[in-house]
Design a protein around this motif. Structure first.
Motif, short mmCIF file in Angstrom:
data_model
loop_
_atom_site.label_atom_id
_atom_site.label_comp_id
_atom_site.label_asym_id
_atom_site.label_seq_id
_atom_site.Cartn_x
_atom_site.Cartn_y
_atom_site.Cartn_z
N ILE A 19 0.83 -1.20 0.00
CA ILE A 19 0.00 0.00 0.00
C ILE A 19 0.87 1.26 0.00
N SER A 21 0.28 5.33 0.66
CA SER A 21 -0.67 6.33 1.17
C SER A 21 -0.16 7.72 0.83
N THR A 27 -2.82 7.37 6.00
CA THR A 27 -1.84 6.53 6.69
C THR A 27 -2.37 6.11 8.06
N VAL A 30 -4.96 3.42 7.72
CA VAL A 30 -4.36 2.10 7.45
C VAL A 30 -3.90 1.44 8.75
N GLY A 36 -0.80 -1.59 8.95
CA GLY A 36 0.41 -0.78 8.83
C GLY A 36 1.58 -1.53 8.24
N LEU A 39 2.14 -1.11 4.45
CA LEU A 39 2.54 0.17 3.87
C LEU A 39 3.97 0.12 3.35
N VAL A 42 4.62 6.34 2.03
CA VAL A 42 3.71 7.33 2.61
C VAL A 42 4.18 8.74 2.24
N SER A 46 3.20 12.14 6.99
CA SER A 46 2.73 11.00 7.79
C SER A 46 3.67 10.78 8.97
N ALA A 52 5.04 4.99 11.33
CA ALA A 52 4.88 5.55 9.98
C ALA A 52 6.10 6.34 9.54
#
Length: 289
Positions: A19, A21, A27, A30, A36, A39, A42, A46, A52
């Motif tokens: 993913i 974001s 973010t 998610v 998470g 991910l 990002v 984020s 993150a």
């Protein structure tokens, strides 16, 4: 098949595993549904939760790094329809990347976004549970302030140029939940530009602005001498100025369309209640004279 917030049909073969974001609120959503670990990219803003910050950056609200996103081979790109550059989103789509627009515009749409995202990433139950927790918290806050005396509010997004938000923005929904009246709700633009004179003429009882989250704590802070409010100091006819009813809110919690919006709502409600309490106290002292 899913329908995104751009009104487009979106099909994905199985749960998303990689993913990207493109907004901090996305973010946070998610992570809220327990995905998470999926991910791979990002945006630069984020910063929550702390995990993150370790994910590769792929641009910001002004520019998206298309080459870097392509290299990450995402099977889901979450886009902020009114916040990401439309031309670059179109480029990503033209390259065949699976773009899903997700942008809650009402408080009740945030938990629904959790459920929708949970379905996309194969975390349906986690999405449902996170959504229900948020619904319960918002319902409790709404009940607490139902019937509260109204307070006229000016929400100051930016000082130069002077910007606010209309009724179509999530923040206006928060103000309403807390028993406030967004004085500029009826303007047609989502983020209208105002003159100082128009705000003075509206005579807000409360002026709200935001501060960086890192500045201090989680709560609303009264800062009548802050630079954000300096322009208003000479207008003593405005109740918010006369009484010092000007507050700065932690920006991340109120301006992001994600799970922490309930914290932002609590801060807004606390600021409105402080105005009511002082207004009532002044009314009582005046009646005794």
């Amino acid at each position: 098949t899913h329908i995104d917030d751009g009104g487009r049909a979106f099909t994905i073969d199985g749960p998303a595993r990689r993913i990207v974001s493109l907004a901090p609120s996305l973010t946070e959503l998610v992570y809220a549904v327990g995905a998470g670990d999926a991910l791979v990219g990002v945006d630069r803003a984020s910063n929550h939760p702390p995990a993150a910050r370790a994910v590769q950056r792929v641009g910001d609200h002004a520019r998206v790094d298309i080459e870097r996103i392509v290299a990450l081979r995402p099977d889901l790109v979450l886009a902020w329809r009114h916040g990401n550059p439309s031309r670059e989103l179109a480029q990503l789509e033209a390259l065949g990347l699976p773009l899903f627009h997700l942008e809650p515009r009402r408080l009740d749409e945030v938990p629904r976004a959790m459920e929708r995202l949970g379905a996309l990433v194969g975390r349906e139950e986690a999405g449902r549970q996170a959504a229900q927790r948020l619904r319960d918290e918002l319902a409790a806050l709404r009940a607490r302030h139902a019937g509260a005396a109204p307070v006229d509010v000016f929400y100051q997004v930016w000082r130069e140029p002077l910007l606010t938000l209309n009724r179509d923005h999530l923040v206006s929904d928060v103000i309403t939940l807390c028993g406030g009246r967004n004085l500029f709700a009826a303007l047609p633009q989502l983020v209208p530009q105002l003159s100082v004179e128009s705000v003075v003429a509206a005579r807000p009882e409360l002026i709200l602005a935001t501060r960086p989250q890192a500045e201090d704590g989680e709560g609303a802070r009264r800062k009548p001498a802050a630079a954000d409010f300096a322009v208003w100091q000479r207008f003593r006819s405005v109740p918010a100025v006369a009484h010092g009813w000007m507050y700065k809110l932690p920006g991340d919690t109120i301006s992001r369309q994600g799970p922490r919006i309930v914290q932002g709502a609590r801060n807004v409600c606390a600021a409105l209640q402080a105005v009511r309490d002082e207004r009532d106290a002044e009314g009582k002292s005046g009646s005794k004279r």
